[in-house]
Design a protein around this motif. Sequence first.
Motif, PDB file in Angstrom:
ATOM      1  N   ALA A   1      45.223  40.598 -85.360  1.00 18.42           N
ATOM      2  CA  ALA A   1      44.717  41.817 -84.981  1.00 18.42           C
ATOM      3  C   ALA A   1      44.932  42.438 -83.735  1.00 18.42           C
ATOM      4  O   ALA A   1      44.506  43.562 -83.288  1.00 18.42           O
ATOM      5  N   GLY A   2      45.828  41.782 -82.889  1.00 18.14           N
ATOM      6  CA  GLY A   2      46.407  41.966 -81.528  1.00 18.14           C
ATOM      7  C   GLY A   2      45.353  41.820 -80.434  1.00 18.14           C
ATOM      8  O   GLY A   2      45.521  42.323 -79.387  1.00 18.14           O
ATOM      9  N   GLU A   3      44.342  41.061 -80.639  1.00 20.14           N
ATOM     10  CA  GLU A   3      43.355  40.769 -79.860  1.00 20.14           C
ATOM     11  C   GLU A   3      43.779  39.786 -78.930  1.00 20.14           C
ATOM     12  O   GLU A   3      43.243  39.598 -77.666  1.00 20.14           O
ATOM     13  N   LEU A   4      44.615  38.936 -79.399  1.00 12.57           N
ATOM     14  CA  LEU A   4      45.412  38.071 -78.455  1.00 12.57           C
ATOM     15  C   LEU A   4      46.936  38.525 -78.359  1.00 12.57           C
ATOM     16  O   LEU A   4      47.518  38.755 -79.251  1.00 12.57           O
ATOM     17  N   GLN A   5      47.465  38.465 -77.180  1.00 11.32           N
ATOM     18  CA  GLN A   5      48.656  39.162 -76.832  1.00 11.32           C
ATOM     19  C   GLN A   5      49.700  37.919 -76.704  1.00 11.32           C
ATOM     20  O   GLN A   5      49.623  36.907 -76.362  1.00 11.32           O
ATOM     21  N   PRO A   6      51.163  38.301 -77.241  1.00  9.56           N
ATOM     22  CA  PRO A   6      52.094  37.682 -77.048  1.00  9.56           C
ATOM     23  C   PRO A   6      52.183  36.996 -75.604  1.00  9.56           C
ATOM     24  O   PRO A   6      52.365  37.920 -74.677  1.00  9.56           O
ATOM     25  N   GLY A   7      52.414  35.693 -75.322  1.00 10.91           N
ATOM     26  CA  GLY A   7      52.418  35.323 -73.943  1.00 10.91           C
ATOM     27  C   GLY A   7      51.232  35.051 -73.371  1.00 10.91           C
ATOM     28  O   GLY A   7      51.105  34.397 -72.309  1.00 10.91           O
ATOM     29  N   GLU A   8      50.120  35.318 -74.253  1.00  7.15           N
ATOM     30  CA  GLU A   8      48.799  35.351 -73.212  1.00  7.15           C
ATOM     31  C   GLU A   8      48.262  33.684 -73.223  1.00  7.15           C
ATOM     32  O   GLU A   8      48.440  33.127 -74.341  1.00  7.15           O
ATOM     33  N   GLU A   9      47.786  33.526 -72.149  1.00  9.41           N
ATOM     34  CA  GLU A   9      47.285  31.978 -71.905  1.00  9.41           C
ATOM     35  C   GLU A   9      45.888  31.835 -72.914  1.00  9.41           C
ATOM     36  O   GLU A   9      45.182  32.700 -73.094  1.00  9.41           O
ATOM     37  N   MET A  10      46.010  30.610 -73.403  1.00 15.91           N
ATOM     38  CA  MET A  10      44.876  30.079 -74.322  1.00 15.91           C
ATOM     39  C   MET A  10      43.775  29.574 -73.307  1.00 15.91           C
ATOM     40  O   MET A  10      44.548  28.711 -72.349  1.00 15.91           O
ATOM     41  N   PRO A  11      42.436  29.558 -73.582  1.00 22.68           N
ATOM     42  CA  PRO A  11      41.656  28.607 -72.859  1.00 22.68           C
ATOM     43  C   PRO A  11      42.270  27.161 -73.116  1.00 22.68           C
ATOM     44  O   PRO A  11      42.676  26.661 -73.938  1.00 22.68           O
ATOM     45  N   SER A  12      41.686  26.373 -72.030  1.00 24.43           N
ATOM     46  CA  SER A  12      42.188  24.938 -71.925  1.00 24.43           C
ATOM     47  C   SER A  12      41.460  24.405 -73.364  1.00 24.43           C
ATOM     48  O   SER A  12      40.210  24.873 -73.642  1.00 24.43           O
TER      49      SER A  12
ATOM     50  N   GLN B   1      39.345  25.830 -89.335  1.00 21.62           N
ATOM     51  CA  GLN B   1      38.701  27.169 -88.775  1.00 21.62           C
ATOM     52  C   GLN B   1      39.354  27.603 -87.555  1.00 21.62           C
ATOM     53  O   GLN B   1      39.120  29.015 -87.349  1.00 21.62           O
ATOM     54  N   VAL B   2      39.211  26.866 -86.602  1.00 22.49           N
ATOM     55  CA  VAL B   2      39.676  27.254 -85.496  1.00 22.49           C
ATOM     56  C   VAL B   2      41.015  27.808 -85.440  1.00 22.49           C
ATOM     57  O   VAL B   2      41.104  28.836 -84.758  1.00 22.49           O
ATOM     58  N   VAL B   3      42.005  27.175 -86.212  1.00 21.84           N
ATOM     59  CA  VAL B   3      43.501  27.783 -86.191  1.00 21.84           C
ATOM     60  C   VAL B   3      43.361  29.119 -86.842  1.00 21.84           C
ATOM     61  O   VAL B   3      43.719  30.151 -86.343  1.00 21.84           O
ATOM     62  N   ARG B   4      42.426  29.430 -87.953  1.00 21.97           N
ATOM     63  CA  ARG B   4      42.317  30.835 -88.580  1.00 21.97           C
ATOM     64  C   ARG B   4      41.873  31.409 -87.812  1.00 21.97           C
ATOM     65  O   ARG B   4      42.311  32.821 -87.844  1.00 21.97           O
ATOM     66  N   HIS B   5      40.826  31.281 -86.914  1.00 25.08           N
ATOM     67  CA  HIS B   5      40.131  32.297 -85.868  1.00 25.08           C
ATOM     68  C   HIS B   5      41.122  32.835 -85.069  1.00 25.08           C
ATOM     69  O   HIS B   5      41.176  34.055 -84.898  1.00 25.08           O
ATOM     70  N   PHE B   6      42.135  31.952 -84.677  1.00 28.00           N
ATOM     71  CA  PHE B   6      43.157  32.330 -83.577  1.00 28.00           C
ATOM     72  C   PHE B   6      44.030  33.340 -84.381  1.00 28.00           C
ATOM     73  O   PHE B   6      44.647  34.028 -83.720  1.00 28.00           O
ATOM     74  N   LYS B   7      44.596  32.722 -85.555  1.00 29.08           N
ATOM     75  CA  LYS B   7      45.637  33.560 -86.205  1.00 29.08           C
ATOM     76  C   LYS B   7      45.005  35.033 -86.485  1.00 29.08           C
ATOM     77  O   LYS B   7      45.708  35.837 -86.304  1.00 29.08           O
ATOM     78  N   GLU B   8      43.721  34.989 -86.854  1.00 29.07           N
ATOM     79  CA  GLU B   8      43.156  36.303 -87.035  1.00 29.07           C
ATOM     80  C   GLU B   8      43.179  37.231 -85.633  1.00 29.07           C
ATOM     81  O   GLU B   8      43.585  38.572 -85.812  1.00 29.07           O
ATOM     82  N   GLN B   9      42.873  36.611 -84.606  1.00 30.47           N
ATOM     83  CA  GLN B   9      42.912  37.372 -83.310  1.00 30.47           C
ATOM     84  C   GLN B   9      44.386  37.958 -82.991  1.00 30.47           C
ATOM     85  O   GLN B   9      44.566  38.758 -82.312  1.00 30.47           O
ATOM     86  N   ILE B  10      45.246  36.715 -83.379  1.00 28.68           N
ATOM     87  CA  ILE B  10      46.635  37.213 -82.984  1.00 28.68           C
ATOM     88  C   ILE B  10      47.248  38.549 -83.736  1.00 28.68           C
ATOM     89  O   ILE B  10      47.919  39.224 -83.433  1.00 28.68           O
TER      90      ILE B  10
ATOM     91  N   SER C   1      48.581  26.287 -72.589  1.00 27.70           N
ATOM     92  CA  SER C   1      49.250  26.768 -73.742  1.00 27.70           C
ATOM     93  C   SER C   1      49.260  28.402 -73.600  1.00 27.70           C
ATOM     94  O   SER C   1      48.171  29.020 -73.032  1.00 27.70           O
ATOM     95  N   LYS C   2      50.219  28.794 -74.411  1.00 27.29           N
ATOM     96  CA  LYS C   2      50.218  30.360 -74.377  1.00 27.29           C
ATOM     97  C   LYS C   2      50.649  30.555 -75.931  1.00 27.29           C
ATOM     98  O   LYS C   2      51.239  29.721 -76.671  1.00 27.29           O
ATOM     99  N   ILE C   3      50.275  31.929 -76.310  1.00 28.45           N
ATOM    100  CA  ILE C   3      50.678  32.455 -77.722  1.00 28.45           C
ATOM    101  C   ILE C   3      52.151  32.743 -77.593  1.00 28.45           C
ATOM    102  O   ILE C   3      52.770  33.088 -76.442  1.00 28.45           O
ATOM    103  N   THR C   4      52.922  32.477 -78.666  1.00 25.39           N
ATOM    104  CA  THR C   4      54.200  32.566 -78.918  1.00 25.39           C
ATOM    105  C   THR C   4      54.592  34.188 -78.723  1.00 25.39           C
ATOM    106  O   THR C   4      53.767  35.144 -78.841  1.00 25.39           O
ATOM    107  N   GLU C   5      55.777  34.320 -78.247  1.00 23.01           N
ATOM    108  CA  GLU C   5      56.184  35.617 -78.378  1.00 23.01           C
ATOM    109  C   GLU C   5      57.542  35.994 -79.182  1.00 23.01           C
ATOM    110  O   GLU C   5      57.938  37.088 -79.265  1.00 23.01           O
ATOM    111  N   ASP C   6      57.541  34.944 -80.196  1.00 23.00           N
ATOM    112  CA  ASP C   6      58.416  35.159 -81.315  1.00 23.00           C
ATOM    113  C   ASP C   6      57.899  36.067 -82.224  1.00 23.00           C
ATOM    114  O   ASP C   6      56.935  35.837 -83.091  1.00 23.00           O
TER     115      ASP C   6
END
Length: 130
Positions: free
Chosen positions: A25-36, A14-23, A72-77
Amino acid sequence: MPELFNQREPVYVQVVRHFKEQIAAGELQPGEEMPSRRELAGNLGINPNTVQRAYKRMEEENLLYTEGNMPSKITEDTKVLTQVRHELMLEAVETFIAAVKPIGVSLQEVQHKIKEQFLLEDEQDGGETA
């Protein structure tokens, strides 16, 4: 993040799905740092090992990358980012088809209703399109 986790699937999924949805939707940007991992676990009230498992899954799927001891950062691929969107959309379509097929609606009826509802949602959102 979902306020309540469902009991049907593991929390890390569920955590993975949540982050996928944010990615997607553009709420998380490529290269953006994730929380620890520890910070996210505290915010969600879940075990840090669960967050570690979610981050590991996202790294395996190339959604995240971690260099050394850096955050950790969001991929830019762009290929990976596009695939996330397609994956989420396909999942939603498969769920929808499984729900409507038993009631015997035609593809034409489905297309008409989706278009109608999509336009209605746009009107309610002030004309914004996805």
